[in-house]
Design a protein around this motif. Structure first.
Motif, PDB file in Angstrom:
ATOM      1  N   LYS A 150     -18.077  89.839 -11.835  1.00 37.95           N
ATOM      2  CA  LYS A 150     -18.396  89.159 -12.903  1.00 37.95           C
ATOM      3  C   LYS A 150     -19.880  88.867 -13.197  1.00 37.95           C
ATOM      4  CE  LYS A 150     -13.835  89.202 -13.346  1.00 37.95           C
ATOM      5  NZ  LYS A 150     -13.571  90.143 -14.259  1.00 37.95           N
ATOM      6  N   ASN A 151     -20.606  89.550 -12.628  1.00 38.37           N
ATOM      7  CA  ASN A 151     -22.113  89.325 -12.818  1.00 38.37           C
ATOM      8  C   ASN A 151     -22.719  88.028 -12.396  1.00 38.37           C
ATOM      9  OD1 ASN A 151     -22.401  91.840 -13.816  1.00 38.37           O
ATOM     10  ND2 ASN A 151     -21.636  90.940 -15.728  1.00 38.37           N
ATOM     11  N   ARG A 152     -21.933  87.341 -11.149  1.00 38.78           N
ATOM     12  CA  ARG A 152     -22.677  86.340 -10.626  1.00 38.78           C
ATOM     13  C   ARG A 152     -23.139  86.468  -9.193  1.00 38.78           C
ATOM     14  NH1 ARG A 152     -20.025  85.721 -15.646  1.00 38.78           N
ATOM     15  NH2 ARG A 152     -20.254  83.213 -16.166  1.00 38.78           N
ATOM     16  N   ASP A 153     -23.965  85.773  -8.584  1.00 40.61           N
ATOM     17  CA  ASP A 153     -24.695  85.896  -7.454  1.00 40.61           C
ATOM     18  C   ASP A 153     -23.481  85.067  -6.472  1.00 40.61           C
ATOM     19  OD1 ASP A 153     -25.947  86.129  -5.107  1.00 40.61           O
ATOM     20  OD2 ASP A 153     -27.506  84.725  -5.901  1.00 40.61           O
ATOM     21  N   PRO A 154     -22.984  85.969  -5.403  1.00 41.54           N
ATOM     22  CA  PRO A 154     -22.136  85.267  -4.580  1.00 41.54           C
ATOM     23  C   PRO A 154     -22.609  84.199  -3.569  1.00 41.54           C
ATOM     24  CG  PRO A 154     -21.879  87.631  -4.801  1.00 41.54           C
ATOM     25  CD  PRO A 154     -23.042  87.414  -5.279  1.00 41.54           C
ATOM     26  N   ALA A 155     -24.091  84.559  -3.551  1.00 43.70           N
ATOM     27  CA  ALA A 155     -24.627  83.433  -2.511  1.00 43.70           C
ATOM     28  C   ALA A 155     -24.932  82.161  -2.884  1.00 43.70           C
ATOM     29  CB  ALA A 155     -26.279  84.180  -2.385  1.00 43.70           C
ATOM     30  N   LYS A 156     -24.416  81.761  -4.357  1.00 49.09           N
ATOM     31  CA  LYS A 156     -24.257  80.640  -5.018  1.00 49.09           C
ATOM     32  C   LYS A 156     -23.155  79.906  -4.868  1.00 49.09           C
ATOM     33  CE  LYS A 156     -28.194  81.591  -8.297  1.00 49.09           C
ATOM     34  NZ  LYS A 156     -28.544  81.653  -9.842  1.00 49.09           N
ATOM     35  N   PHE A 157     -22.163  80.311  -4.110  1.00 47.52           N
ATOM     36  CA  PHE A 157     -20.858  79.853  -3.835  1.00 47.52           C
ATOM     37  C   PHE A 157     -20.562  79.429  -2.484  1.00 47.52           C
ATOM     38  CE2 PHE A 157     -20.697  82.194  -8.015  1.00 47.52           C
ATOM     39  CZ  PHE A 157     -19.834  81.403  -8.836  1.00 47.52           C
ATOM     40  N   ASP A 158     -19.573  78.797  -2.080  1.00 43.58           N
ATOM     41  CA  ASP A 158     -19.255  78.350  -0.848  1.00 43.58           C
ATOM     42  C   ASP A 158     -18.129  79.215  -0.533  1.00 43.58           C
ATOM     43  OD1 ASP A 158     -18.595  77.299   1.637  1.00 43.58           O
ATOM     44  OD2 ASP A 158     -18.488  75.140   0.845  1.00 43.58           O
ATOM     45  N   LEU A 159     -18.488  80.425  -0.102  1.00 48.39           N
ATOM     46  CA  LEU A 159     -17.472  81.659   0.134  1.00 48.39           C
ATOM     47  C   LEU A 159     -16.704  81.405   1.408  1.00 48.39           C
ATOM     48  CD1 LEU A 159     -19.502  84.839  -0.547  1.00 48.39           C
ATOM     49  CD2 LEU A 159     -17.909  83.567  -1.944  1.00 48.39           C
ATOM     50  N   ASP A 160     -17.143  80.494   2.476  1.00 48.29           N
ATOM     51  CA  ASP A 160     -16.417  80.007   3.561  1.00 48.29           C
ATOM     52  C   ASP A 160     -15.428  79.275   3.240  1.00 48.29           C
ATOM     53  OD1 ASP A 160     -17.892  82.039   5.203  1.00 48.29           O
ATOM     54  OD2 ASP A 160     -19.509  80.683   5.400  1.00 48.29           O
ATOM     55  N   LYS A 161     -15.678  78.034   2.353  1.00 48.00           N
ATOM     56  CA  LYS A 161     -14.784  76.905   2.140  1.00 48.00           C
ATOM     57  C   LYS A 161     -13.752  77.722   1.311  1.00 48.00           C
ATOM     58  CE  LYS A 161     -14.287  72.372   0.494  1.00 48.00           C
ATOM     59  NZ  LYS A 161     -15.205  71.317  -0.089  1.00 48.00           N
ATOM     60  N   LEU A 162     -13.866  78.660   0.620  1.00 47.00           N
ATOM     61  CA  LEU A 162     -12.969  79.399  -0.448  1.00 47.00           C
ATOM     62  C   LEU A 162     -11.932  80.222   0.374  1.00 47.00           C
ATOM     63  CD1 LEU A 162     -15.189  80.280  -3.594  1.00 47.00           C
ATOM     64  CD2 LEU A 162     -13.251  78.537  -3.610  1.00 47.00           C
ATOM     65  N   ALA A 163     -12.561  80.824   1.287  1.00 43.86           N
ATOM     66  CA  ALA A 163     -11.814  81.542   2.319  1.00 43.86           C
ATOM     67  C   ALA A 163     -10.768  80.808   2.947  1.00 43.86           C
ATOM     68  CB  ALA A 163     -12.724  82.523   2.906  1.00 43.86           C
ATOM     69  N   ALA A 164     -11.367  79.723   3.443  1.00 46.17           N
ATOM     70  CA  ALA A 164     -10.669  78.863   4.513  1.00 46.17           C
ATOM     71  C   ALA A 164      -9.545  77.886   3.732  1.00 46.17           C
ATOM     72  CB  ALA A 164     -11.412  77.622   4.995  1.00 46.17           C
ATOM     73  N   MET A 165      -9.519  77.831   2.456  1.00 47.52           N
ATOM     74  CA  MET A 165      -8.566  77.057   1.904  1.00 47.52           C
ATOM     75  C   MET A 165      -7.596  77.969   1.239  1.00 47.52           C
ATOM     76  SD  MET A 165     -10.401  75.929  -1.666  1.00 47.52           S
ATOM     77  CE  MET A 165      -8.912  75.086  -2.379  1.00 47.52           C
ATOM     78  N   THR A 166      -7.600  79.225   1.422  1.00 48.28           N
ATOM     79  CA  THR A 166      -6.641  80.501   0.800  1.00 48.28           C
ATOM     80  C   THR A 166      -5.890  81.121   1.728  1.00 48.28           C
ATOM     81  OG1 THR A 166      -8.407  81.874   0.561  1.00 48.28           O
ATOM     82  CG2 THR A 166      -7.892  80.382  -1.264  1.00 48.28           C
ATOM     83  N   PRO A 167      -5.300  80.707   2.902  1.00 48.81           N
ATOM     84  CA  PRO A 167      -4.714  81.585   3.958  1.00 48.81           C
ATOM     85  C   PRO A 167      -3.656  82.317   3.437  1.00 48.81           C
ATOM     86  CG  PRO A 167      -4.226  79.161   4.249  1.00 48.81           C
ATOM     87  CD  PRO A 167      -5.055  79.097   3.205  1.00 48.81           C
ATOM     88  N   ASP A 168      -3.029  81.916   2.357  1.00 48.88           N
ATOM     89  CA  ASP A 168      -1.619  82.437   2.009  1.00 48.88           C
ATOM     90  C   ASP A 168      -1.815  83.101   0.707  1.00 48.88           C
ATOM     91  OD1 ASP A 168      -2.480  80.053   0.682  1.00 48.88           O
ATOM     92  OD2 ASP A 168      -0.705  78.931   1.095  1.00 48.88           O
ATOM     93  N   TYR A 169      -3.170  83.615   0.168  1.00 44.19           N
ATOM     94  CA  TYR A 169      -3.474  84.289  -0.892  1.00 44.19           C
ATOM     95  C   TYR A 169      -3.532  85.699  -0.657  1.00 44.19           C
ATOM     96  CZ  TYR A 169      -3.949  80.068  -3.834  1.00 44.19           C
ATOM     97  OH  TYR A 169      -3.404  78.721  -4.401  1.00 44.19           O
ATOM     98  N   SER A 170      -3.113  86.501  -1.611  1.00 40.69           N
ATOM     99  CA  SER A 170      -3.222  87.911  -1.773  1.00 40.69           C
ATOM    100  C   SER A 170      -4.424  88.304  -2.510  1.00 40.69           C
ATOM    101  CB  SER A 170      -1.907  88.610  -2.320  1.00 40.69           C
ATOM    102  OG  SER A 170      -1.871  88.312  -3.677  1.00 40.69           O
ATOM    103  N   GLY A 171      -5.173  89.486  -2.327  1.00 32.28           N
ATOM    104  CA  GLY A 171      -6.150  89.705  -2.978  1.00 32.28           C
ATOM    105  C   GLY A 171      -6.084  89.777  -4.442  1.00 32.28           C
ATOM    106  N   ALA A 172      -4.761  89.995  -5.061  1.00 34.54           N
ATOM    107  CA  ALA A 172      -4.407  89.885  -6.510  1.00 34.54           C
ATOM    108  C   ALA A 172      -4.607  88.711  -7.094  1.00 34.54           C
ATOM    109  CB  ALA A 172      -3.328  90.715  -6.930  1.00 34.54           C
ATOM    110  N   GLU A 173      -4.069  87.738  -6.030  1.00 35.27           N
ATOM    111  CA  GLU A 173      -4.044  86.107  -6.329  1.00 35.27           C
ATOM    112  C   GLU A 173      -5.386  85.694  -6.687  1.00 35.27           C
ATOM    113  OE1 GLU A 173       0.212  85.475  -4.799  1.00 35.27           O
ATOM    114  OE2 GLU A 173      -1.344  85.215  -3.676  1.00 35.27           O
TER     115      GLU A 173
END
Length: 551
Positions: free
Chosen positions: A421-444
């Motif tokens: 989506k043309n955004r810089d991933p470094a500006k996002f808290d990827l670790d927190k997003l990954a931690a709060m989505t243990p039950d999510y699929s890639g499509a979700e």
């Protein structure tokens, strides 16, 4: 090597049939000139007369003499074959005779010929691009030959005949890089002689060299004409897939397995893989990316189209799919959600007269015995609906189970979709997003990113971690709504499939149960210790006696 032997067998086989006094032979091919050239060479070798008939020209003598005969009526053409001298060695070829096989008088005359020619030195060949044999003639037509397409050697000869017209740099490249012409020939396999010559000429005029993309474009037209298959453009790459490292590694190791070098090394042709798992975990995406990785045409089969149309046409449709796939080969045949197309094969005899069972039987027999370079990628979401025969050893090289992504895989998936989506991933808290989505699929996760983009656009803001977290809270994951089904799938896969992500299949209950708890906790449910137990949620996921034979 098998390709070359198979291609040579058509001419050799019809030679055996003629010597064995087979009266009626049906040859299926679009290449009239190429088939007749081989038959002419055969007749010259055996000192036979060759006469070819068409409704527009009547009979023309191509070998063993000269002349024409203005006999354009189909019945009179059969009379001409019947009235010839019994001891005359002759081969008669009737072009495009299949439309006349609907007339009872023609069918009856052919049956009479089948009996009359057995004690003569004459043979009759029906040459047609399609196989249309009425039931009355099934036992009279002694043999059906599907005339093979040009071999690698023949395709290469066509290409090299155009090399002298190419610019000097192209000629130098062909001479200095042996693999260049090999890639060109592989791309053109499945084309007729005329098609190959045309596309090579077009490529030379357009790019002043042999352009593989131009050649593959010609194959797209063949696929569109078939009506059963859909050609997928290469838009996805392996870098677009988060996780599934074991599956991706397996495919990477086999990307050159269809080359002549692999055959010389002794490697067998890969047959295919079956990907089973939770919906939205990247099975279809992997199939699309495999086409780009292997630089091979990706053909998608909609099994529903096979069963569409007139009664009795389904069996012919699956044969068309197989012939088209092999004509385009090397290629990847992708069958998405295969369980929906072939479910209920056991009750087929009661519901559709056994059509589904016969079609499925033809498909799995081809899958087991095929020697053509067609790699089958099948995906399934509901393993309980799969016919047991499909899972038998030998149908596929490997069965992979695609589970919900681990934390590291989810982090990677967020990074991929944010970057797309043309955004810089470094500006996002990827670790927190990954931690709060243990039950999510890639499509979700992908849908959450899209929903957050809409929200941000509506507010006049840019995409942020907070916005993503808000969008995630509005999605009810499949791990919650389909918990029992997912657990049953994991239980089945534990001893029957290979994990697409890791070396182990998840233990029962560790993923979806924890995922359910974590989702309900985020939505304010009072679960007591269940919310704490959710944690990461990845768990341990891990004839006649008088017949004269010429021997």
């Amino acid at each position: 090597m098998h390709d070359e032997q198979a291609r040579e067998s058509s001419r050799t086989e019809i030679g055996y049939l003629i010597r064995a006094r087979y009266p009626l032979i049906y040859v299926v091919s679009h290449e009239e000139e190429r088939v007749e050239k081989s038959l002419r060479e055969l007749c010259i070798e055996r000192e036979m007369r060759l006469e070819v008939w068409s409704i527009t020209e009547g009979f023309r003598v191509l070998a063993g003499g000269t002349g024409t005969r203005e006999v354009k009526d189909p019945m009179k053409a059969l009379d001409h074959v019947y009235r010839g001298e019994a001891d005359q060695k002759a081969l008669f070829v009737l072009r495009d005779f299949h439309p006349f096989l609907k007339e009872p008088s023609i069918v009856r005359r052919l049956r009479d010929l089948g009996s009359a020619l057995r004690n003569t030195r004459k043979n009759l060949v029906l040459l047609s691009p399609v196989k249309k044999i009425p039931p009355e003639l099934e036992k009279s037509v002694a043999a059906v030959i599907d005339w093979e397409l040009p071999t690698r050697t023949e395709i290469e000869a066509i290409a090299r005949s155009l090399v002298p017209q190419a610019p000097p740099p192209t000629q130098q490249q062909i001479e200095s890089e042996p693999t260049f012409i090999e890639h060109v020939v592989e791309a053109a396999l499945g084309l007729t002689e005329v098609e190959a010559e045309n596309v090579f000429s077009k490529s030379m005029v357009r790019t002043h060299t042999f352009d593989v993309e131009t050649i593959l474009g010609e194959k797209k037209q063949i696929i569109r004409k078939s009506g059963m298959l859909e050609y997928y453009e290469h838009r996805e790459e392996f870098s677009d897939i988060g996780g599934l490292t074991s599956l991706k590694g397996w495919l990477v190791k086999r990307r050159h397995a269809f080359s002549s070098r692999a055959r010389e090394f002794g490697l067998p042709l890969p047959k295919g893989i079956l990907m089973i798992g939770v919906p939205g975990t990247g099975k279809s995406l992997t199939a699309k990316a495999a086409g780009a990785l292997w630089e091979m045409p990706l053909l998608r089969l909609d099994v529903g189209k096979v069963f569409a149309g007139l009664v009795g046409s389904s069996e012919e449709n699956i044969r068309t799919v197989i012939r088209t796939s092999e004509a385009i080969a090397p290629a990847i045949l992708w069958i998405d959600e295969i369980e929906k197309g072939f479910s209920g094969t056991g009750s087929s005899n009661f519901s559709d007269g056994g059509t589904t069972s016969r079609v499925f039987g033809s498909f799995i027999t081809w899958l087991q015995e095929k020697e053509s370079p067609v790699f089958v990628i099948a995906t399934a979401n509901d393993v309980s609906a799969l016919p047991p025969e499909l899972l038998r050893k030998g149908r596929f090289d490997e069965i992979f189970f695609c589970d919900l992504p681990t934390r590291d895989e989810r982090r990677q998936i967020f990074e991929i979709h944010i970057r797309k989506k043309n955004r810089d991933p470094a500006k996002f808290d990827l670790d927190k997003l990954a931690a709060m989505t243990p039950d999510y699929s890639g499509a979700e996760i992908e849908q959450a990113v899209i929903a957050a983009l809409y929200d941000a656009f509506d507010r006049g803001e840019d995409l942020s971690s907070e916005g993503l977290m808000g969008a995630l809270g509005d999605i009810v994951p499949l791990a919650v709504t389909m918990r029992e089904r997912i657990e049953a799938m994991r239980d089945w896969a534990r001893t029957r499939a290979r994990s697409a992500s890791t070396s182990k299949v998840p233990h029962q209950g560790a993923g979806a149960e924890a995922g359910k708890a974590s989702w309900l906790t985020r939505h304010g449910a009072d679960l007591g210790s269940a919310g704490d137990a959710a944690g990461e949620g990845d768990g341990a996921k891990d004839g006649s006696a008088e017949r004269e034979l010429e021997l």
